[in-house]
Design an enzyme around this catalytic site. Structure first.
Site, PDB file in Angstrom:
ATOM      1  N   ASP A  35       2.085 -34.676   6.695  1.00  0.00           N
ATOM      2  CA  ASP A  35       1.172 -35.572   5.990  1.00  0.00           C
ATOM      3  C   ASP A  35       1.903 -36.454   4.988  1.00  0.00           C
ATOM      4  O   ASP A  35       2.959 -36.077   4.449  1.00  0.00           O
ATOM      5  CB  ASP A  35       0.097 -34.770   5.241  1.00  0.00           C
ATOM      6  CG  ASP A  35      -0.900 -34.113   6.180  1.00  0.00           C
ATOM      7  OD1 ASP A  35      -0.978 -34.531   7.352  1.00  0.00           O
ATOM      8  OD2 ASP A  35      -1.603 -33.179   5.739  1.00  0.00           O
ATOM      9  N   GLU A  48       2.961 -30.209  11.053  1.00  0.00           N
ATOM     10  CA  GLU A  48       2.506 -29.415   9.911  1.00  0.00           C
ATOM     11  C   GLU A  48       1.395 -28.433  10.261  1.00  0.00           C
ATOM     12  O   GLU A  48       1.399 -27.296   9.806  1.00  0.00           O
ATOM     13  CB  GLU A  48       2.025 -30.360   8.802  1.00  0.00           C
ATOM     14  CG  GLU A  48       1.579 -29.669   7.533  1.00  0.00           C
ATOM     15  CD  GLU A  48       1.263 -30.648   6.416  1.00  0.00           C
ATOM     16  OE1 GLU A  48       0.591 -30.237   5.448  1.00  0.00           O
ATOM     17  OE2 GLU A  48       1.679 -31.816   6.496  1.00  0.00           O
ATOM     18  N   TYR A  83       0.813  -1.216   0.000  1.00  0.00           N
ATOM     19  CA  TYR A  83       0.000   0.000   0.000  1.00  0.00           C
ATOM     20  C   TYR A  83       0.849   1.270   0.000  1.00  0.00           C
ATOM     21  O   TYR A  83       0.454   2.289  -0.570  1.00  0.00           O
ATOM     22  CB  TYR A  83      -0.946  -0.005   1.213  1.00  0.00           C
ATOM     23  CG  TYR A  83      -2.207  -0.795   0.965  1.00  0.00           C
ATOM     24  CD1 TYR A  83      -3.171  -0.333   0.072  1.00  0.00           C
ATOM     25  CD2 TYR A  83      -2.427  -2.009   1.596  1.00  0.00           C
ATOM     26  CE1 TYR A  83      -4.327  -1.066  -0.176  1.00  0.00           C
ATOM     27  CE2 TYR A  83      -3.580  -2.754   1.360  1.00  0.00           C
ATOM     28  CZ  TYR A  83      -4.526  -2.270   0.469  1.00  0.00           C
ATOM     29  OH  TYR A  83      -5.657  -2.993   0.212  1.00  0.00           O
TER      30      TYR A  83
END
Length: 413
Positions: free
Chosen positions: A293, A241, A145
């Protein structure tokens, strides 16, 4: 007619940082392991930051002077930006990390294909210079910005979105040879820590043994002048995770029973999380075990933690952990843990393609363990999440699975 983008190969310029006098830390009594910088006085840290800012400011001035000199000499203004791509990334087998190569692209003002990025780089350089002068910091979103406006006389904005802005900031990092933290820029906090360690965060002592159910939010800037460590009593780090898995371990007080530090990265860990893990591993020799995973994305997260990433190859030496271990969940756990068919998540075409890509990475290609792991997952035809172990028992992962892997030293390297 616009000039074609040119690329050239040059040797990396090594910018020597000005040396500063070492100060003798105030002596304090601490338990066991203590970071050498944990007792540094606030005055010394401020001096260190001042020297760092002075060095960064000098680099910005050199960039600007080079462009100005070109203008007065009647030459086209241009700047060299190291190429952040797979083609300019090298695998250093000896160090066990990814490193950026020497390929450099030339960014020219009067090249229609480069003018926009040239302008954006100078806009962000100006904003960084203002941050240094004000001794303030901004988030990546704030930087977007701050440099955002409509170019006078047109309807074109300086940046289309934050992704474009973030990429320019990374280009600025590698061009100056300065870390994002040295540019006074930080990312959104993501990641949590709890365990047998005390952290000194910007002068405030935080006992990570007493963080309740929420844990300590790992900041995006984890450099020694901001973060120091005290009373590091832990024997290892378990990095998971997701926050949902972390909550299970924290509620079961796993870190207390097994004397460790428990962290999570909410998926792909941020630089802040990776820097925290790297420092604890290097400064205190704490092993890092990853519980992720059993899918291509979990494997990629491990790869990034262990070797570094292509886009941030220039920071691998301060982020990568070559001796990090992958504890699970593994493709053989479906049979080994006697899991039900309910936990199976079928591999789609994207998963299969990604798995084959990861298997071809140089650091996995010659690793028999990983070749066997990925081949087994593909032959299974499904992937699994760590949460699938809940089907055995709510606390199966904390009370049986991980303790058994640790005892047997059963992991992938």
């Amino acid at each position: 007619m616009a000039k074609k983008t040119t690329k050239k190969v040059v040797k990396k310029k090594v910018v020597k940082k000005p040396t500063t006098k070492k100060t003798t830390p105030t002596s304090k009594t601490t338990k066991k392991k203590t970071s050498k910088k944990s007792t540094t006085s606030a005055r010394t840290k401020s001096h260190s930051r001042a020297e760092r800012d002075k060095n960064t400011s000098a680099k910005l001035s050199n960039l600007a002077e080079g462009i100005v000199n070109s203008v007065f000499a009647g030459r086209e203004p241009e700047m060299d930006v190291p190429v952040r791509a797979a083609s300019n990334t090298n695998w250093n087998a000896k160090k066990g990390i990814l490193e950026m190569g020497d390929s450099v692209g030339t960014r020219q003002l009067f090249n229609l294909g480069q003018a926009r990025k040239f302008m954006q780089t100078l806009l962000h350089s100006k904003s960084v210079d203002e941050l240094l002068d004000a001794d303030k910091t901004l988030s990546l979103r704030g930087m977007f910005y701050k440099s955002l406006h409509t170019i006078e006389g047109t309807k074109e904005k300086t940046f289309d979105d934050q992704t474009e802005s973030d990429g320019i900031l990374e280009d600025l990092e590698v061009s100056l040879g300065s870390l994002r933290e040295e540019l006074h820029i930080f990312a959104k906090k993501r990641g949590t820590m709890v365990g047998n360690i005390t952290v000194v965060d910007n002068g405030d002592e935080i006992n990570c043994r007493k963080m309740g159910s929420g844990g300590y939010a790992i900041p995006s800037i984890c450099e020694p002048d901001i973060i120091q460590f005290k009373n590091v009593d832990a024997k290892f780090i378990l990095h998971v995770e997701k926050d949902t898995v972390w909550q299970r371990f924290n509620e079961d007080r796993f870190w207390e029973k097994h004397n460790c530090i428990l962290t999570e990265g909410s998926g792909q860990p941020t630089r802040g999380v990776r820097r925290m893990l790297h420092r604890l591993n290097k400064e205190f020799k704490l092993p890092v075990y990853c519980l992720l995973d059993c899918d291509p994305w979990g494997h990629y997260i491990y790869s990034v933690i262990k070797q570094g990433s292509i886009s941030l190859a220039f920071e691998s030496s301060r982020l990568a952990i070559p001796d990090a271990k992958f504890m699970g969940i593994r493709s053989l756990d479906y049979d080994r843990c006697d899991l039900s068919d309910d936990v199976k998540i079928g591999l789609n075409d994207r998963d299969i393609t990604r798995a084959k890509q990861i298997a071809s990475y140089p650091w996995f290609e010659k690793n028999k363990q990983w070749q066997k792991e990925i081949k087994k997952m593909l032959s299974n035809g499904f992937k699994m999440e760590v949460e699938s172990l809940i089907t055995k028992d709510i606390s199966y992962v904390t009370e049986e699975y991980v303790p058994a892997r640790l005892k047997a030293k059963d992991w992938l390297g």
